[in-house]
Design a protein around this motif. Structure first.
Motif, PDB file in Angstrom:
ATOM      1  N   SER A 147       0.888  -0.967  -0.079  1.00  0.00           N
ATOM      2  CA  SER A 147       0.084  -0.058   0.097  1.00  0.00           C
ATOM      3  C   SER A 147       0.913   1.281  -0.009  1.00  0.00           C
ATOM      4  O   SER A 147       2.047   1.100   0.484  1.00  0.00           O
ATOM      5  N   HIS A 148       0.462   2.338  -0.475  1.00  0.00           N
ATOM      6  CA  HIS A 148       0.896   3.574  -0.643  1.00  0.00           C
ATOM      7  C   HIS A 148       1.502   4.032   0.836  1.00  0.00           C
ATOM      8  O   HIS A 148       2.294   4.721   0.913  1.00  0.00           O
ATOM      9  N   ALA A 149       0.508   3.669   1.843  1.00  0.00           N
ATOM     10  CA  ALA A 149       0.726   3.973   3.266  1.00  0.00           C
ATOM     11  C   ALA A 149       1.771   3.044   4.003  1.00  0.00           C
ATOM     12  O   ALA A 149       2.286   3.347   5.231  1.00  0.00           O
ATOM     13  N   SER A 150       2.169   1.959   3.311  1.00  0.00           N
ATOM     14  CA  SER A 150       3.194   1.009   3.840  1.00  0.00           C
ATOM     15  C   SER A 150       4.587   1.160   3.232  1.00  0.00           C
ATOM     16  O   SER A 150       5.509   0.083   3.641  1.00  0.00           O
ATOM     17  N   VAL A 151       4.856   1.639   2.273  1.00  0.00           N
ATOM     18  CA  VAL A 151       5.893   1.680   1.241  1.00  0.00           C
ATOM     19  C   VAL A 151       7.253   1.839   1.998  1.00  0.00           C
ATOM     20  O   VAL A 151       8.097   1.000   1.722  1.00  0.00           O
ATOM     21  N   ILE A 152       7.580   2.639   3.028  1.00  0.00           N
ATOM     22  CA  ILE A 152       8.638   2.769   3.700  1.00  0.00           C
ATOM     23  C   ILE A 152       8.916   1.751   4.672  1.00  0.00           C
ATOM     24  O   ILE A 152       9.878   1.235   4.828  1.00  0.00           O
ATOM     25  N   ARG A 153       7.689   1.553   5.444  1.00  0.00           N
ATOM     26  CA  ARG A 153       7.738   0.321   6.255  1.00  0.00           C
ATOM     27  C   ARG A 153       8.601  -1.068   5.644  1.00  0.00           C
ATOM     28  O   ARG A 153       9.245  -1.709   6.143  1.00  0.00           O
ATOM     29  N   ARG A 154       7.801  -1.194   4.204  1.00  0.00           N
ATOM     30  CA  ARG A 154       8.622  -2.277   3.552  1.00  0.00           C
ATOM     31  C   ARG A 154       9.980  -2.219   3.184  1.00  0.00           C
ATOM     32  O   ARG A 154      10.739  -3.078   3.220  1.00  0.00           O
ATOM     33  N   ALA A 155      10.529  -0.990   2.910  1.00  0.00           N
ATOM     34  CA  ALA A 155      11.681  -0.678   2.775  1.00  0.00           C
ATOM     35  C   ALA A 155      12.454  -0.966   4.035  1.00  0.00           C
ATOM     36  O   ALA A 155      13.750  -1.545   4.184  1.00  0.00           O
ATOM     37  N   VAL A 156      11.891  -0.262   5.170  1.00  0.00           N
ATOM     38  CA  VAL A 156      12.743  -0.637   6.532  1.00  0.00           C
ATOM     39  C   VAL A 156      12.671  -2.061   6.815  1.00  0.00           C
ATOM     40  O   VAL A 156      13.674  -2.727   7.270  1.00  0.00           O
ATOM     41  N   ASP A 157      11.718  -2.865   6.339  1.00  0.00           N
ATOM     42  CA  ASP A 157      11.539  -4.405   6.855  1.00  0.00           C
ATOM     43  C   ASP A 157      12.741  -5.095   5.977  1.00  0.00           C
ATOM     44  O   ASP A 157      13.563  -5.928   6.236  1.00  0.00           O
ATOM     45  N   LEU A 158      12.981  -4.517   4.576  1.00  0.00           N
ATOM     46  CA  LEU A 158      14.213  -4.809   3.726  1.00  0.00           C
ATOM     47  C   LEU A 158      15.469  -4.671   4.054  1.00  0.00           C
ATOM     48  O   LEU A 158      16.479  -5.339   4.196  1.00  0.00           O
ATOM     49  N   LEU A 159      15.644  -3.362   4.692  1.00  0.00           N
ATOM     50  CA  LEU A 159      17.110  -2.614   4.927  1.00  0.00           C
ATOM     51  C   LEU A 159      17.379  -2.370   6.227  1.00  0.00           C
ATOM     52  O   LEU A 159      18.558  -2.266   6.625  1.00  0.00           O
ATOM     53  N   GLY A 160      16.309  -2.309   7.269  1.00  0.00           N
ATOM     54  CA  GLY A 160      16.660  -1.964   8.428  1.00  0.00           C
ATOM     55  C   GLY A 160      16.555  -0.630   8.785  1.00  0.00           C
ATOM     56  O   GLY A 160      16.726   0.259   7.832  1.00  0.00           O
ATOM     57  N   HIS A 161      16.111  -0.209  10.054  1.00  0.00           N
ATOM     58  CA  HIS A 161      15.852   1.189  10.328  1.00  0.00           C
ATOM     59  C   HIS A 161      17.148   2.174  10.124  1.00  0.00           C
ATOM     60  O   HIS A 161      17.129   3.119   9.566  1.00  0.00           O
ATOM     61  N   ASP A 162      18.401   1.492  10.122  1.00  0.00           N
ATOM     62  CA  ASP A 162      19.474   2.304  10.065  1.00  0.00           C
ATOM     63  C   ASP A 162      19.853   2.805   8.711  1.00  0.00           C
ATOM     64  O   ASP A 162      20.666   3.730   8.644  1.00  0.00           O
ATOM     65  N   ARG A 163      19.094   2.152   7.835  1.00  0.00           N
ATOM     66  CA  ARG A 163      19.501   2.746   6.360  1.00  0.00           C
ATOM     67  C   ARG A 163      18.114   3.665   5.752  1.00  0.00           C
ATOM     68  O   ARG A 163      18.233   3.624   4.506  1.00  0.00           O
ATOM     69  N   VAL A 164      17.514   4.081   6.530  1.00  0.00           N
ATOM     70  CA  VAL A 164      16.315   4.970   6.152  1.00  0.00           C
ATOM     71  C   VAL A 164      16.347   6.231   7.099  1.00  0.00           C
ATOM     72  O   VAL A 164      16.625   6.256   8.041  1.00  0.00           O
ATOM     73  N   ARG A 165      16.044   7.345   6.299  1.00  0.00           N
ATOM     74  CA  ARG A 165      15.985   8.671   6.979  1.00  0.00           C
ATOM     75  C   ARG A 165      14.938   9.339   6.334  1.00  0.00           C
ATOM     76  O   ARG A 165      14.675   9.291   5.191  1.00  0.00           O
ATOM     77  N   GLN A 166      14.442  10.153   7.303  1.00  0.00           N
ATOM     78  CA  GLN A 166      13.062  10.875   6.667  1.00  0.00           C
ATOM     79  C   GLN A 166      13.295  12.352   7.068  1.00  0.00           C
ATOM     80  O   GLN A 166      13.980  12.938   8.074  1.00  0.00           O
ATOM     81  N   PHE A 167      12.412  13.087   5.905  1.00  0.00           N
ATOM     82  CA  PHE A 167      12.643  14.673   5.989  1.00  0.00           C
ATOM     83  C   PHE A 167      11.327  15.139   5.875  1.00  0.00           C
ATOM     84  O   PHE A 167      10.594  14.674   4.832  1.00  0.00           O
TER      85      PHE A 167
END
Lengths: 272, 272, 272, 272, 272, 272
Positions: B139-159
């Protein structure tokens, strides 16, 4: 509510609608601008809290709209020139309501004859300095270039430009000035003030032919115009490029009407 | 005026339209985004006064739009993955034009394989960190969560996040970073930059599926993207969530096209 | 997405729709406001990152809309008065959703009886202090004047006014106050807070009957309301003048719904 | 005016909103259909001069909307199937308000089990007989093909089709029938009546995903439906494909609401 | 193009705008009708091929708009009554441009005094025979009932009605008549002709407050009006219920302007 | 869905977009017509049930749009003339997509040279026979008059005209013909078929510059064109005056695209 902009003949400052938009390159509709500015004045008060002055105390005339033919701009420009000439001869101050930006050229041509030392102050998002647009030298994208051809670079200053071609850019940089700089540069010369409303941010003013993201706020434009009118010897001016059909909220038309109100009051205060 | 965004094959940076919006939860229409971005480019110049650079000097390719099926997002995502994979293999930099935000997942899945140390930089109004939306994990509301699932929190930053659920809020706070922080965090890792245009204030950008009052200005977004592209090693990016049908003024489409122009120029300057 | 504003009966704070707009002088449509605020709540989260609080934790009631007759406003005002009276008697806090601004008068008349020391805090672009509008003393342009008639000048303060007549101007200057001044002035008196959403800039909120260029941002209004609710003893309030039909982007309705969410959370935090 | 379509539980005929549009191939927005049909009922009377009968005398239930997830249509269809099954078990007559046409499949699947001899009467501009749409077999363009797969050609008849592919055309010709033919063919079998509102001319009904020029008038559709309901043993029905966002005049929504009123009255008269 | 409807004073037939819509029950905006009818006349010729006559040869007056206060309709009706009285006393034929249908009552009240045997011919989709609307007896839904109260059933005939309440229905049936029946019934009595434009199908005329699907075509209305004017002794008339804000295509306004042109020419031909 | 109208080079029939509208007298926007016709083809099938033929079996070319300068129409007409000349020399059949009606003159001028016995068949709501429009002889209101000047009255026939000036009316009556009359008159002469889409009723086709109430239905226009193409020796044709910006429902664009589909198939069937 009644309209403060409507046919009347009360003073030296003289509104004339110039409903022409045949050279608009992107989204036409500026022909509907003058009529909508008058209609939108219905939703505003005549009193300006910012200037602490009421338009009711400012004599001005509204001649209504010229009936300009569409297509080839030459006859339309000739009609504007003739009208402005007549007004200048009557000691009046012509205030055009566009229409597209090319209509300014009609006024500038006449003023260049009647006020040989006239200077041009240009507020806009776009430089309008192209030599031609797809071969047409009479275009809203070339109007200030035509003024430069007529008067030379030294007699033109620009404010707010945020879009131009690579070719225009050096000239844009050399003509850019802020309000104090413009007032100092103008000295006591007669000035023609031309304001393309797309200088405003598209959020504030979507109703225009070529909206350019990243513009200034309503408050900034309003204050800039009041300061310029207060500091310059304005002998003619225009407010152009409202294309009200692009904005079904009506907000662009109301913004244009409020700008016209503020300019009329500022011209009146300056004049008295 | 002609469109600077139109089919051509001139360089490493490669635009691909991803006209998909089947999981949009509120107001659909992002499927029309890529086409409208190209059309709106007609009203803009190719020259950027801010970067003092012309898009004419930036070689790039526009592959046109993928023909994505609507409904179940799995086949559409598979098509995006395959396309991005092919581009990476050709040494190209994929630049997706959404479509809804879920299309980013197609790119992220491929990049996670080809660049095992890839990091995600996420600009948005919404956290997009829900585990599912009414049971749908794609879902468009879960897309970054799927990225976090894939890569872990450490590899995502938000602005720019200004909307989330109570459940997302702790993670939102931990992922939030400003531009210098993001650049420092990224170091020399390859980065995927995903920009949901609803980070902009709805005044500036009403043409989107879930407008969220209280956003940033056009100028802020434009400068932020240019700074990020200048400071990161971008290996892929996207600009998503223009739903042009929601904004009959056309201003949202023009804003999106100008953002794409600024990003293309910044990528080109960085690359050379 | 589901709507957080929908019929329910869970708490002391009580929403009531007042879909009336018969005295609107320029662009009608505020009658559709309450319904659209509820619909637009569908696109927003219940959690407020700014207040770090979730509306899910705030008990409140939504009574739906009063069925108000159009035309002569007297019967509609009488229905509002009766409803507010009943709610006050139940120990509830009435929160009107307009509708045009005149609906506030129904609440103010009742509160003036039940809370003899009530004070009025008025957020608006327009002074609403005319004695009559084309002879009608019950008009959205006269609503605060009627409150002044009822309570005296000393019990009214205004914030954000940027439009008035010459006649209203002296009173406007004497009633103007900023947030700290309002909180100090109110002391421990019960307050009625009335917010005309056209205080917002038309860029942010075009969907209203009399948009007035030059207003405040969404963030400023939201923070001002949260601070006022935190600092005052609010016994009733309203949010009025959304005319959603004027804004086909839906952005005005979403802004109104988010303002209502922020106010409900602030009232709830204050109350607990 | 109040809405005659609103939550209530009064009779055997049972309205259920199915706000789903994820497989719409052209212009999405049918998700907003059920809500707008209810809202638009506000502008209509409950009395039908054509049938000389008042909806006030027709007991019916409105269950409100299902909360269907977007994206993959399988879970949404499962929810519709389960709901229809429960209603059939309660001896009720399900009346779906779409949403896109695929939602009919949820009802048809259940009815095929509960009424093994059920027949399908299909009113539409489009044949909806494609085997798949870009590979998706669950699509609004394939919904009647899925019904044909389930029940065979002999149990489906079509009315009003004016658009199809070359491949669909032979089947379209064999399934076409007029009202008397349909009634004769149906005999005493239980029938499911599915009405895609784009059967109407786009002049009458622009608010739909795939308007097809050259359709029938409102009066023709209304009379056709009343005659079919009068002549068939209807055990379930739907009215689908209002995409109200495509028609800012609101006229499409009002047409849909009036069709629903006429159908409810006809079902009620038939039933009593 | 210039407007054939614009301020002038040339003849016995006298247009007066009545921009009032405070009792509109569903979608307001008819206040903008008179102004838009004049503006839309710009897109039409003055010559009528159907009547083979040119409006240029028809002397008529356009008084502009009355400045009517909103809210309680009594003062607005009193202003209309006074204006119509003055015109009748001058031997003129008043031709009102609405505004909502209630404005007709102002004219009817005066005519009932000056022409004691006046008859009313009512073209409409709605019966407008309710005794009150939510308690308001002065409502656009009650206007013909007020005429019946004043003159009796025998002096009112209706054409085109397709919507009414169960209570109104018997009276609707007894008042219905076709064109020859109306002309025969009227004999030589003075007639007031009131035309609610929502008699047109919403496809043709979406720009109105309560569009009712299933109406007549433009050509049918135009010919009906020309025949009625040719066959009756019309002493006053009106054309009401254009709400141009509901139709951004402008087509409703143009239809209204063309109807006014045809009526003016027919009145002129009859009169000469 | 993909577009059946898009750049390709497959056959003798050759589409060329002519995005020009500078002489439009009322509502501009026809410049956006060609692009929108292509876009709208996305919502239609390639198969025509009426002609039982598929566009897939019809080879045709789409050259895209000419880049025409705005303002003075002379250079734009010269570009159209040169393009049509080149196509005729290649043995192709030019099929212009307007743009305003004046663009037809470019084609007619060339055809008058290459086919000295060419006849003009003109479908329109307006006569377009004015000698000039506010002094401009090159105007969309004068285009057929220019053809008459060039070829004489005997070589022009008109169908569907319902609006003209008093001066044009005698000529309009003499040029009017129905389909069998036109086919008989044309004999075996080469014909240019020019179709101004405003011949359609504004209900069906609001998206045009000068909508004229009282027009024909889509079905009637479609069948008329198919019959004319079947009965005449068409050597060139055009479909003009879609101004898609006037119709946010998109229905006008879809109608235009379907007309183009039907004409392409009819031309192809005739040719083979």
């Amino acid at each position: 509510m009644s309209r403060f902009l409507a046919a009347r003949n009360e003073g030296r400052i003289c509104l004339i609608g110039a409903p022409f938009d045949s050279t608009t390159s992107y989204r036409p509709g500026a022909r509907f601008g003058p009529d909508e500015i008058r209609r939108a004045s219905q939703g505003l008060e005549t009193f300006s809290p910012g200037q602490e002055h009421d338009l009711e105390d400012c004599p001005f005339t509204d001649m209504g709209d010229l009936e300009l033919p569409f297509g080839d701009p030459s006859p339309a420009l000739a009609m504007i020139e003739a009208t402005v000439e007549k007004l200048i001869d009557q000691g009046r101050l012509p205030f055009l309501l566009g229409g597209e930006h090319l209509v300014s050229l009609g006024a500038i041509r006449t003023l260049a004859v009647r006020f040989p030392d006239v200077k041009i102050v240009h507020l806009d998002a776009h430089a309008d300095l192209r030599d031609d647009y797809l071969g047409q030298r009479l275009s809203h994208a070339s109007v200030i270039r035509r003024a430069v051809d007529l008067l030379g670079h030294d007699r033109v200053r620009q404010f707010g430009i945020r879009s131009c071609t690579r070719e225009e850019y050096p000239l844009v940089k050399s003509l850019a000035a802020d309000v104090p700089e413009i007032i100092a540069w103008a000295e006591r010369s007669p000035c023609y003030l031309t304001c393309d409303l797309d200088i405003l941010d598209p959020a504030v003013f979507p109703g225009t032919g070529t909206p350019e993201p990243g513009g200034i706020s309503f408050q900034d434009l309003s204050e800039t115009l009041v300061r310029l009118i207060g500091g310059l010897k304005v002998v003619g001016m225009d407010v152009v490029e409202l294309a009200p059909n692009m904005d079904t909220t009506g907000v662009s038309s109301i913004a244009a009407a409020k700008i016209v109100r503020e300019c009329l009051i500022a011209l009146c205060r300056r004049g008295s």
